[in-house]
Scaffold this motif. Structure first.
Motif: not given
Ligand SMILES: C[S@@+](CC[C@H](N)C(=O)[O-])C[C@H]1O[C@@H](n2cnc3c(N)ncnc32)[C@H](O)[C@@H]1O
Length: 315
Positions: A76, A83, A123, A133
């Motif tokens: 990620l 995130w 996500f 995600y």
């Protein structure tokens, strides 16, 4: 391009109902992960209208397998900095991934706060070694949600949270300051006074109208002028002008729509925030009429229930 809609907590039924009545989509069109509704059937969303009862929409989400928490976080992080997760299971594993990602403040907020303009991805672990995600989500808030640190003593009603959130979002949309000590505000449907209380905390003078009186502390406040009246029958050229016009009146949305149009035509305010209260089945054509007013936004707030919030600002 697939999409995934994340319902507000305990409101997935409202989202399902909106998807059916507004977008003609059935539950069977989706794969459901807790409150997250994933579909590859994107044709109804090609015009970029997304459901109000989704707190955020993940655009073009993808599936990714991973072996370890470290591998998931590394994957990620290589895409972008920000995130936030939505979890319906694997809570611990998901938190451990979040901890390995760059810091995001997920704590309850005090009012006012500024919504960051940087993009934040979403996500969700759908099993121990697989996530869904998306680096692009429609809301700038982490997983489309936040909570305020609540004041359980001073506000006369919990409705104050709704106005605080609406103002924070208003400032984000229009990059314009909140009401302050120089502002004169019209609060329609003000009783018992949650919204007026917020405006007084910001230092504004308030003209509050309702059929019932406000709480004593606001009735005795020399910066609050109270009028016992039908807020919708006051003529726009006989009151104001106002820096901000607010309405939290319980009424048919048609009546509110006529009223906001009168205010816009009058030129006697440049800023409005109004609750659109839904009575029974939602009239989506009517909601569309609010949404199509130039320079306006219709949103479902974290602190809205069976209602939407319309806001408008004229430069
Ligand atoms: C949801 S409550 C408002 C709560 C308030 N915003 C607060 O923060 O405490 C709705 C209010 O609208 C008022 N109301 C309903 N119809 C009205 C009208 N035509 N004119 C003025 N007030 C009205 C009701 O008396 C009620 O107090």
């Amino acid at each position: 391009m697939p999409v995934a809609f994340l319902a507000y907590p305990e409101m997935s039924q409202m989202l399902v109902s909106e998807l059916k009545s507004r977008f003609n989509m059935e539950l069977s069109d989706f794969t459901v992960y807790g409150d997250l509704f994933y579909t590859e059937n994107v044709s109804p969303f090609a015009c970029e209208k997304y459901p109000y009862w989704a707190r955020t929409t993940a655009i073009n989400p993808k599936f990714q397998k991973f072996e370890s928490i470290g591998e998931a976080a590394k994957f990620l992080k290589a895409i972008q900095r920000n995130w936030a997760s939505y979890q319906f299971s694997f809570f611990r594993r998901s938190s451990l991934i979040q901890e390995k990602l760059p810091f995001i403040n997920l704590k309850p907020k005090s009012f006012p706060f500024e919504i960051p303009s940087s993009q934040i991805g979403l996500f969700t672990l759908i099993d121990e070694n697989k996530m869904l995600y998306s680096e692009t989500a429609t809301s700038p808030l982490p997983s489309g949600y936040f909570q305020f640190i609540e004041d359980h003593e001073n506000p006369p009603s919990r409705a104050y949270l709704k106005l605080q959130e609406a103002l924070v979002r208003f400032a984000y949309f229009y990059k314009t300051p909140l009401p302050d000590e120089k502002s004169y505000c019209f609060d329609a449907g003000a009783c018992p006074g949650g919204w007026t209380w917020v405006l007084r905390q910001l230092g504004s003078r308030v003209f509050a109208v309702d059929r019932a009186e406000l709480c004593d502390s606001l009735m005795n406040d020399s910066s609050v002028e109270f009028l016992k009246h039908d807020a919708f029958t006051l003529e726009t050229d006989k009151i104001g002008p106002f820096d901000f016009v607010f309405s939290d009146v319980i009424c048919y949305p048609e009546r509110l729509l006529n009223w906001v149009n009168l205010w816009i035509e009058s030129g006697r305010t440049k800023n409005m925030i109004c609750t659109i209260k839904m009575q029974g089945e939602i009239d989506w054509d009517l909601v569309e009429k609010f949404a199509s007013i130039p320079d306006s936004h219709v949103v479902h707030l974290c602190y809205n229930k069976h209602e939407l919030t319309w806001m408008w600002h004229k430069d």
